[in-house]
Design an enzyme around this catalytic site. Structure first.
Site, PDB file in Angstrom:
ATOM      1  N   LYS A  79     -85.841 -84.265  95.620  1.00 47.30           N
ATOM      2  CA  LYS A  79     -85.171 -84.514  96.897  1.00 47.30           C
ATOM      3  C   LYS A  79     -84.689 -83.198  97.496  1.00 47.30           C
ATOM      4  CE  LYS A  79     -81.291 -87.263  98.738  1.00 47.30           C
ATOM      5  NZ  LYS A  79     -80.217 -88.211  98.359  1.00 47.30           N
ATOM      6  N   SER A 155     -80.156 -92.332 100.606  1.00 43.80           N
ATOM      7  CA  SER A 155     -80.718 -91.168 101.257  1.00 43.80           C
ATOM      8  C   SER A 155     -81.890 -90.539 100.516  1.00 43.80           C
ATOM      9  CB  SER A 155     -79.631 -90.109 101.447  1.00 43.80           C
ATOM     10  OG  SER A 155     -79.087 -89.707 100.195  1.00 43.80           O
ATOM     11  N   SER A 179     -77.731 -94.189  97.070  1.00 42.52           N
ATOM     12  CA  SER A 179     -78.868 -93.420  97.577  1.00 42.52           C
ATOM     13  C   SER A 179     -80.051 -93.254  96.642  1.00 42.52           C
ATOM     14  CB  SER A 179     -78.393 -92.039  98.027  1.00 42.52           C
ATOM     15  OG  SER A 179     -77.611 -92.134  99.182  1.00 42.52           O
TER      16      SER A 179
END
Length: 443
Positions: A79, A155, A179
């Site tokens: 990420k 996210s 997330s």
């Protein structure tokens, strides 16, 4: 609808590399080719040259019978909130468009590299991880591989979508309120949020330091367990069996989904586990509304403090929704934050006492399935349901408590549904054993 690519699971790939049926160089080349052709906007930066060179070295080592660790030659996505040496960390924002390459790996990346993993890409994130949808970022929305008109969840949007699309077997994400687990649920993969503090957040851009976790996304529970053993440094001492396992089922209205398609699946999971010998216990959590009310105050105040200087100097570089949410905490009194943290410290023990007679909780991961990109609310049984709270509500209590939790996909056609298993008396290995048992029961 688009059918995700059925990529091999992490254990299957490890076996193929160990047996010589697949070399690290071949595996990494295949992953890079798939990522380069990605239509779902999961990729931020491909690290082609370094990944290819690392895979060649690992292939030579494998040919000589030398193995760095369990992940020798396995492709890893990261990420774009987490530092990877040689690549910038832009956090999905124009604020960091000119960020220099990171000089060192975040410890979580370094540990996986030491075990033989090859970082192939930085992956899409909601801007500064501020939101559960995955459709608000400088690079545009990530798209769900099951239906590209719908959100991935956030996210850790790119990490979940890339695993769901079959591009790679393992990805790192972060989880401050949902997330890892929400995008795992919406994309149909396994997402593990470990115990708070179990994985270092050094080298990870913060959303809210007192709630931030680093987590894993894989295609199945066995892959998550293997990757967790690498991060944790050891395997489970004794595998968990279902015979006599105490499963808590929260029955308060708070824990119910908004989408009627989700409702049968936690019950189906509980029934499957009970059929294998587990004992079902209904639990009530009368403090839950007061506890979760502290969550946005903690996140909002901590996030605004991180961004205050940039917001004053470069507000236009933020995505409008994120800027608006951050600035809403600009003039909040400190007493509000302190009271929220005190509420958390007071009520988490009460929550544990309320569910303390069980080993795990089983509940929906989210109140909604993947919604249309950009939708702030969706109609559900004649009522407009706000999307962001519905994606957070069933996850954030376990960031406040710090307990480990994993989302496991239900065996559905169409839009995925996640079932969440939360460790009360069990650690990460334990809840992953329960998740694996559930997967076996549903095959």
């Amino acid at each position: 609808m688009t059918e995700p690519f059925p990529g091999p699971s992490l254990p299957t790939l490890i076996d193929a590399i160990r047996s010589g049926r697949l070399t690290p160089a071949e595996h990494v080349a295949q992953v890079l080719d798939r990522l380069a052709a990605d239509p779902f906007n999961t990729v931020i930066t491909l690290d082609v040259e370094r990944a290819t060179a690392a895979a060649a070295v690992l292939t030579d080592e494998a040919n000589q019978g030398q193995w760095r660790g369990p992940l020798h030659g396995i492709a890893l996505g990261v990420k774009d909130l987490i530092d990877v040496v040689g690549l910038p960390t832009r956090c999905g924002s124009n604020v960091l468009q000119g960020a220099p390459p990171a000089s060192v790996d975040a410890p979580v990346v370094a540990r996986l590299r030491t075990a033989g993993a090859v970082v192939v890409a930085k992956l899409h994130t909601q801007e500064f991880a501020h939101g559960p949808t995955g459709d608000v970022a400088a690079t545009g929305p990530a798209r769900n591989p099951h239906d590209p008109t719908r959100i991935t969840g956030g996210s850790s949007s790119g990490s979940a979508a890339a695993v769901a699309a079959g591009y790679l077997p393992l990805a790192l994400g972060t989880d401050t309120g949902c997330s890892v687990r929400t995008p795992a649920a919406l994309c149909g993969v396994v997402g593990l949020k470990p115990t708070y503090g179990a994985v270092s957040t050094d080298g990870v851009f913060p959303l809210a330091e007192t709630l931030d976790h680093v987590g894993l996304l894989t295609s199945d529970a066995a892959g998550a367990a293997l990757a967790w053993s690498v991060l944790h440094g050891r395997d489970a001492a004794v595998p968990v069996t279902l015979d006599g396992l105490r499963i808590g089922v929260p029955v308060d209205d708070y824990w119910q989904p908004a989408d009627p398609a989700i409702a049968p699946w936690p019950a189906a999971a509980v029934a499957a586990l009970a059929a294998a010998g587990a004992r079902v216990v209904e639990v009530r959590t009368p403090m839950i509304d007061e506890l979760v009310a502290a969550y946005p105050l903690i996140v909002g105040n901590e996030a605004y403090t991180t961004h205050a200087r940039w917001l004053a100097r470069r507000p236009a570089d933020y995505q409008p929704l994120v800027r608006e949410r951050l600035l809403s905490f600009a003039d909040r009194p400190a007493v509000e934050y302190i009271r929220a943290q005190r509420t958390r410290r007071r009520l988490v023990p009460e929550l544990r006492a309320a569910v303390g007679d069980v080993d795990v909780l089983v509940l929906p991961t989210t109140r909604l399935r993947a919604t249309p990109i950009g939708a702030a609310s969706v109609p559900m049984d004649g009522v407009d349901v706000d999307v962001r709270p519905a994606l957070l509500a069933l996850n954030s209590p376990f960031n406040l408590s710090g307990w480990p939790a994993v989302s496991v996909p239900a065996p559905v056609d169409g839009l995925p549904i996640g079932v969440q298993i939360v460790g009360v008396g069990l650690d990460e290995h334990g809840i992953l054993d329960v998740a694996a048992a559930l997967e076996r029961a549903w095959r």
